[in-house]
Design a protein around this motif. Structure first.
Motif: not given
Length: 204
Positions: A14-15, A26-31, A79-82
């Motif tokens: 999302a932006l 920003i989607a991440s794999r962090y806990d 930067w853009r979505v994706g």
């Protein structure tokens, strides 16, 4: 403070661009439990402050904000979505220093001018901005899009780096092509050494 060792590749989901500040999720794999509000995360080499965290399946979505200077002086303005970003959380006392000391303060934007694909590795040649080129040395360290890399060759503003399979797998570098612009941070020791030499020449 960071090391240039990428620990995840996130994706902008999302932006929202305001008059001055752009908000990014920003989607991440962090806990999610390991990310504190106010924490610093290097996003493609840009040190940004976490302002919100939401648990997600298998990780966390975190929000950051980029101000006018960041948007104007780094690749963040494009930067853009994706967009996929190399991520690294701030160094903690006792962590292994596997790369080199990185501040997350971008010195300029370099552009990829050549990509040479080998059987397993890729060599990139980049053009550095003239203001930063003098700090780049053969066998020295450079941080490109948040990745600590060793410089192989230098020819005026042009320099090359050679990426091994692990780096290509663990970062977004395999996606990069000729014309891609990347965030460049020079080795802080080179920056301070140049400043000391300049001050000495001025009689300080």
């Amino acid at each position: 403070m960071f090391t240039g060792i990428v620990t995840d590749v996130g994706e902008i989901v999302a932006l929202e661009a305001g008059e001055e500040v752009t908000s990014l999720m920003i989607a991440s794999r962090y806990d999610p439990a390991s990310i504190a509000i106010g924490a610093s995360i290097a996003c493609d080499g840009v040190c940004l402050t976490v302002v919100a965290v939401d648990p997600d399946d298998g990780g966390a979505d975190f929000a950051v904000e980029a101000g006018p200077e960041t948007l104007g002086l780094t690749t963040a303005g494009g930067w853009r979505v994706g967009t996929r970003l190399n991520l690294e959380r701030a160094l903690k006392i006792g962590d292994e220093l596997g790369g080199h000391l990185v501040l997350g303060h971008v010195d300029g934007v370099a552009e990829i001018v050549e990509r040479e694909d080998g059987p397993d590795t890729i060599r990139f040649t980049l053009a550095a901005p003239s203001s930063a080129a003098k700090f780049i040395a053969v066998k020295g360290s450079v941080c490109l899009d948040g990745t600590s890399l060793t410089v192989n060759q230098v020819d005026r503003e042009l320099f090359s780096v050679h990426l091994i399979p692990h780096t290509l797998t663990a970062t977004n570098w395999a996606d990069k092509t000729v014309g891609t612009r990347v965030n460049l941070e020079v080795d802080m020791m080179a920056r301070y050494a140049a400043r000391l030499a300049e001050a000495s020449a001025l009689g300080y």
